[in-house]
Design an enzyme around this catalytic site. Structure first.
Site, short mmCIF file in Angstrom:
data_model
loop_
_atom_site.label_atom_id
_atom_site.label_comp_id
_atom_site.label_asym_id
_atom_site.label_seq_id
_atom_site.Cartn_x
_atom_site.Cartn_y
_atom_site.Cartn_z
N ARG A 18 30.76 41.75 -27.52
CA ARG A 18 31.97 41.43 -28.30
C ARG A 18 32.07 39.94 -28.61
O ARG A 18 32.36 39.56 -29.75
CB ARG A 18 33.22 41.90 -27.57
CG ARG A 18 33.32 43.41 -27.47
CD ARG A 18 34.52 43.84 -26.65
NE ARG A 18 34.41 43.27 -25.31
CZ ARG A 18 35.44 43.05 -24.50
NH1 ARG A 18 36.66 43.36 -24.87
NH2 ARG A 18 35.26 42.54 -23.30
N ASN A 36 35.73 47.20 -26.98
CA ASN A 36 35.04 48.20 -26.19
C ASN A 36 35.84 49.48 -26.26
O ASN A 36 37.08 49.45 -26.17
CB ASN A 36 34.94 47.77 -24.73
CG ASN A 36 33.90 46.71 -24.49
OD1 ASN A 36 33.01 46.48 -25.30
ND2 ASN A 36 34.00 46.03 -23.36
#
Length: 88
Positions: A18, A36
């Protein structure tokens, strides 16, 4: 301006996926978000110039060092005019 949603399958959580996506998006002036999911995938939305968005989608097919990308789902969506890029 285009918008793409990607869902990345594989070993993609816990490997700075990320944050690496966020850094690359900010550098490319692409807006959107990355998160996520509970099923172990990483999901992202990218909005911006076609070439920049496609580069980010391409990066998601490989991932950062330590990731193992098995499969990437990509879908087109209507642009919403997002601002900034966030990790959710």
């Amino acid at each position: 301006m285009i918008r793409r949603r990607v869902i990345v399958h594989g070993f993609v959580q816990g490997v700075y996926f990320r944050d690496t996506v966020r850094q690359r998006a900010v550098a490319a002036a692409v807006t959107g978000w990355v998160r996520n999911n509970r099923d172990g995938t990483v999901e992202a939305v990218f909005e911006g110039e076609t070439e920049a968005v496609e580069r980010l989608v391409g990066f998601c097919r490989e991932g950062p060092r330590g990731a193992r990308v098995d499969r990437v789902e990509v879908s087109d969506e209507p642009s919403e005019g997002l601002s900034g890029f966030a990790i959710r």
